[in-house]
Design a protein around this motif. Structure first.
Motif, PDB file in Angstrom:
ATOM      1  N   CYS A 196       0.833  -1.197   0.000  1.00 15.00           N
ATOM      2  CA  CYS A 196       0.000   0.000   0.000  1.00 15.00           C
ATOM      3  C   CYS A 196       0.875   1.257   0.000  1.00 15.00           C
ATOM      4  O   CYS A 196       2.063   1.214   0.320  1.00 15.00           O
ATOM      5  N   ASN A 197       0.255   2.370  -0.375  1.00 19.22           N
ATOM      6  CA  ASN A 197       0.901   3.676  -0.278  1.00 19.22           C
ATOM      7  C   ASN A 197      -0.097   4.651   0.334  1.00 19.22           C
ATOM      8  O   ASN A 197      -1.305   4.398   0.333  1.00 19.22           O
ATOM      9  N   PRO A 198       0.371   5.772   0.891  1.00 19.99           N
ATOM     10  CA  PRO A 198      -0.539   6.669   1.621  1.00 19.99           C
ATOM     11  C   PRO A 198      -1.680   7.230   0.785  1.00 19.99           C
ATOM     12  O   PRO A 198      -2.800   7.372   1.293  1.00 19.99           O
ATOM     13  N   PHE A 219      -8.881   4.417  -0.135  1.00 20.96           N
ATOM     14  CA  PHE A 219      -9.520   3.149   0.209  1.00 20.96           C
ATOM     15  C   PHE A 219     -10.379   3.285   1.460  1.00 20.96           C
ATOM     16  O   PHE A 219     -11.539   2.849   1.468  1.00 20.96           O
ATOM     17  N   PHE A 220      -9.831   3.874   2.515  1.00 22.72           N
ATOM     18  CA  PHE A 220     -10.587   3.916   3.763  1.00 22.72           C
ATOM     19  C   PHE A 220     -11.758   4.890   3.693  1.00 22.72           C
ATOM     20  O   PHE A 220     -12.782   4.666   4.342  1.00 22.72           O
ATOM     21  N   ARG A 221     -11.644   5.927   2.917  1.00 20.30           N
ATOM     22  CA  ARG A 221     -12.823   6.784   2.701  1.00 20.30           C
ATOM     23  C   ARG A 221     -13.931   5.985   2.035  1.00 20.30           C
ATOM     24  O   ARG A 221     -15.109   6.058   2.437  1.00 20.30           O
ATOM     25  N   ALA A 222     -13.573   5.177   1.025  1.00 16.28           N
ATOM     26  CA  ALA A 222     -14.568   4.376   0.318  1.00 16.28           C
ATOM     27  C   ALA A 222     -15.151   3.287   1.217  1.00 16.28           C
ATOM     28  O   ALA A 222     -16.365   3.032   1.205  1.00 16.28           O
ATOM     29  N   ALA A 280       3.074   5.929   7.486  1.00 15.19           N
ATOM     30  CA  ALA A 280       2.469   6.894   6.570  1.00 15.19           C
ATOM     31  C   ALA A 280       1.088   6.414   6.130  1.00 15.19           C
ATOM     32  O   ALA A 280       0.138   7.202   6.018  1.00 15.19           O
ATOM     33  N   ASN A 281       0.955   5.120   5.893  1.00 14.37           N
ATOM     34  CA  ASN A 281      -0.345   4.571   5.525  1.00 14.37           C
ATOM     35  C   ASN A 281      -1.342   4.682   6.678  1.00 14.37           C
ATOM     36  O   ASN A 281      -2.524   4.990   6.465  1.00 14.37           O
ATOM     37  N   ALA A 282      -0.864   4.444   7.902  1.00 20.71           N
ATOM     38  CA  ALA A 282      -1.744   4.577   9.069  1.00 20.71           C
ATOM     39  C   ALA A 282      -2.212   6.018   9.220  1.00 20.71           C
ATOM     40  O   ALA A 282      -3.385   6.277   9.543  1.00 20.71           O
ATOM     41  N   ALA A 315      -4.902   6.632   6.655  1.00 18.17           N
ATOM     42  CA  ALA A 315      -6.165   5.996   7.052  1.00 18.17           C
ATOM     43  C   ALA A 315      -6.854   6.802   8.139  1.00 18.17           C
ATOM     44  O   ALA A 315      -8.080   6.982   8.123  1.00 18.17           O
ATOM     45  N   LEU A 316      -6.069   7.297   9.106  1.00 14.19           N
ATOM     46  CA  LEU A 316      -6.625   8.137  10.172  1.00 14.19           C
ATOM     47  C   LEU A 316      -7.283   9.383   9.584  1.00 14.19           C
ATOM     48  O   LEU A 316      -8.408   9.743   9.951  1.00 14.19           O
ATOM     49  N   GLU A 317      -6.593  10.051   8.676  1.00 11.09           N
ATOM     50  CA  GLU A 317      -7.134  11.264   8.055  1.00 11.09           C
ATOM     51  C   GLU A 317      -8.411  10.972   7.274  1.00 11.09           C
ATOM     52  O   GLU A 317      -9.268  11.852   7.120  1.00 11.09           O
TER      53      GLU A 317
END
Length: 307
Positions: free
Chosen positions: A185-187, A193-196, A219-221, A224-226
């Motif tokens: 994965c990348n940021p 992805f997490f918004r969807a 960076a991915n975490a 995802a938080l954002e």
């Protein structure tokens, strides 16, 4: 999407981490390490897997671990089951845990190499398992491996992953974990992805599970938080990985994740010093240097130095 001000972190080192060690960790050490994690404030810990001992001998003592650990009463313990037979064995210890994880790979090739089944075969069994878990009054967490890419097939379409997630939810899963199994994965993609996922799966807990194989885990975490994700899995000491393929290194280090969140003002309910102490204890047990940064640097101390 507003950034969450608090998150939940499930510690998966005692299962996901220990199973990837080349040799089995003595049961006494496992029990001591899990107990130390409980004292560090974790409310969710994955502690065992009900797989055949000849497949993962590192976790063959799972029942003994479950019966011997002594963590605070409010800690929710999770076990992982690979199939219906695994659930049968787990339910013999029904009063020792609270959550059950089931899983599938979004990639056909990875699923076949991992559990020797097609995705369709795994999902047919998972439909039955999830309903049985719910009927037992246990929480069902479904995990989708290779959610962000497959080392054998390359890109994994987001729609395919979310279709699988929706099917798990329909079967009764109240939590959906998305695994970056081999660190692909990348940021930018994590945020999309997490918004969807959050939009498509309302009312279901969405959990991020990143690996640090290529150094992008934190960076991915953050991405995802954002995007609104408030549930994460990580492993103390950056233990873990994936049995297939070779080179799939560990999960993001819990202590590094907690340090980042705390410096951002995001509450975890965890004692960072306690988490670091547990990781250092694991390092001593394993007799090798672990790869988390916080083991070396410690927590940030903002107190002014004496002059």
């Amino acid at each position: 999407m507003t950034r969450p001000t608090s998150v939940q972190i499930r510690e998966v080192g005692p299962r996901d981490g220990f199973q990837n060690e080349p040799e089995s960790i003595p049961t006494d050490d496992k029990v001591r390490l899990i107990n130390s994690l409980g004292r560090a404030g974790f409310k969710r810990i994955e502690v065992a897997s009900f797989v055949r001992p000849d497949v993962i001998p590192q976790l063959a003592d799972g029942v003994e671990v479950l019966n011997r650990i002594d963590v605070p009463a409010d800690v929710r313990l999770m076990v992982l089951v690979p199939n219906s037979r695994g659930l049968d064995n787990a339910l013999k210890q029904r009063d020792k845990f609270h959550e059950v994880a089931i899983f599938v790979s979004a990639s056909e090739t990875h699923n076949k190499k991992n559990v020797n089944r097609t995705v369709a075969e795994s999902m047919a069994d998972n439909d039955v398992i999830a309903r049985r878990i719910v009927a037992e009054g246990l929480d069902c967490a479904a995990v989708i491996a290779t959610s962000f890419g497959c080392p054998y097939e390359g890109k994994v379409e987001m729609t395919r992953v979310l279709d699988l997630a929706e099917r798990f939810a329909e079967a009764g899963a109240t939590e959906l974990g998305f695994g970056d199994t081999t660190g692909m994965c990348n940021p930018a993609y994590a945020g999309d992805f997490f918004r969807a996922a959050i939009e498509r799966l309302p009312g279901v807990e969405i959990t991020a599970h990143f690996h640090n194989t290529r150094g992008q885990g934190l960076a991915n975490a953050y991405a995802a938080l954002e995007a609104g994700c408030a549930s994460f899995e990580s492993s103390f000491g950056e233990l873990g990985g994936c049995p297939v393929p070779a080179g799939s290194t560990g999960n993001i280090a819990t202590e590094d994740l907690v340090s980042m969140f705390h410096e951002m003002g995001v509450q975890t309910g965890l004692d960072l010093e306690g988490v670091i102490a547990s990781a250092r204890e694991a390092q001593a047990v394993l007799g090798r240097k672990l790869t988390s940064h916080s083991i070396i640097a410690g927590a940030i101390n903002w107190a002014p130095s004496a002059s």
